[in-house]
Design an enzyme around this catalytic site. Structure first.
Site, short mmCIF file in Angstrom:
data_model
loop_
_atom_site.label_atom_id
_atom_site.label_comp_id
_atom_site.label_asym_id
_atom_site.label_seq_id
_atom_site.Cartn_x
_atom_site.Cartn_y
_atom_site.Cartn_z
N PRO A 1 0.80 -1.22 0.00
CA PRO A 1 0.00 0.00 0.00
C PRO A 1 0.84 1.27 0.00
O PRO A 1 1.89 1.34 0.63
CB PRO A 1 -0.83 -0.11 1.28
N ASN A 2 0.31 2.25 -0.71
CA ASN A 2 0.86 3.60 -0.81
C ASN A 2 2.16 3.71 -1.61
O ASN A 2 2.67 4.81 -1.81
CB ASN A 2 1.06 4.23 0.58
N ARG B 1 5.38 11.13 -2.00
CA ARG B 1 5.00 10.75 -0.63
C ARG B 1 6.19 10.88 0.31
O ARG B 1 7.17 10.17 0.18
CB ARG B 1 4.50 9.31 -0.62
N TYR C 1 11.16 8.55 2.10
CA TYR C 1 11.14 7.56 1.03
C TYR C 1 11.89 7.98 -0.23
O TYR C 1 11.96 7.21 -1.18
CB TYR C 1 9.69 7.22 0.67
N ASN D 1 7.80 -5.62 -0.77
CA ASN D 1 7.75 -4.49 0.14
C ASN D 1 6.30 -4.42 0.62
O ASN D 1 5.44 -3.88 -0.06
CB ASN D 1 8.15 -3.19 -0.54
N ALA E 1 2.94 -0.96 5.17
CA ALA E 1 2.37 -1.03 6.52
C ALA E 1 1.94 -2.44 6.90
O ALA E 1 1.90 -2.77 8.09
CB ALA E 1 1.20 -0.07 6.64
N GLU F 1 12.30 -9.49 2.04
CA GLU F 1 11.47 -8.34 2.41
C GLU F 1 12.33 -7.09 2.26
O GLU F 1 13.46 -7.06 2.73
CB GLU F 1 11.00 -8.49 3.85
N HIS G 1 12.48 -2.62 2.31
CA HIS G 1 11.90 -1.34 2.71
C HIS G 1 12.84 -0.23 2.30
O HIS G 1 14.06 -0.38 2.42
CB HIS G 1 11.68 -1.28 4.22
N ARG H 1 12.65 3.96 13.07
CA ARG H 1 11.44 4.79 13.01
C ARG H 1 10.58 4.59 14.25
O ARG H 1 11.07 4.15 15.28
CB ARG H 1 10.70 4.49 11.70
#
Length: 146
Positions: free
Chosen positions: A10-11, A18, A23, A73, A76, A97, A99, A106
């Site tokens: 998502p996103n 964004r 990012y 990726n 969330a 995985e 990111h 974070r």
């Protein structure tokens, strides 16, 4: 020879605009084009997709075979999607995985990945290089199968 799958959660469709401080300014299209070119150069079939719908990503994972490789990726979903975790575990596809940001540096809730335990590894915090490094590992593995 298996297929390389690159799934974005998502996103990720908003990359480039964004929160560029977290990012970067690289777009999802930029990342995808680099990955597609590298796979084609190596002669590896590749499927790249992005979704904001959890069930869709699970369906894609269910369609994979044991000779495939997954770079994911989960966005969330990383922190709470046991459904994606279980899908990866059930198809037993080697998975990395990734990111863009360092999830361990974070907010507290972002430091836990429910996906990582069913993956070969996790690469985070290196921007687009996170994908690039995962891609190199995947290509090495897939070309050994050929």
């Amino acid at each position: 020879m298996g297929k390389l799958w690159v799934l974005h959660g998502p996103n990720m469709n908003l990359l480039g605009s964004r929160e560029p401080d977290k990012y970067g300014t690289q777009t999802l299209e930029d990342i995808n084009q680099d990955l597609i070119q590298r796979a084609e150069t190596a002669g590896i079939p590749i499927q790249v997709a992005q979704t904001n719908f959890e069930g869709e990503i699970i369906q894609w994972i269910h369609s994979m075979g044991p000779e495939d490789f997954l770079i994911i990726n989960p966005g969330a979903w990383t922190h709470y999607s046991y459904a994606i975790r279980d899908a990866i575990a059930s198809v037993q596809v080697p998975t990395i995985e990734v990111h863009l940001s360092n999830i361990h540096a974070r907010e507290e809730f972002r430091k836990t990945s429910v996906i990582a335990p069913v993956c070969r590894g996790q690469i985070s915090g290196l921007g687009g290089k996170s994908y690039s490094l995962a891609m190199q590992y995947a290509l090495d593995l897939l070309t050994q199968q050929a």
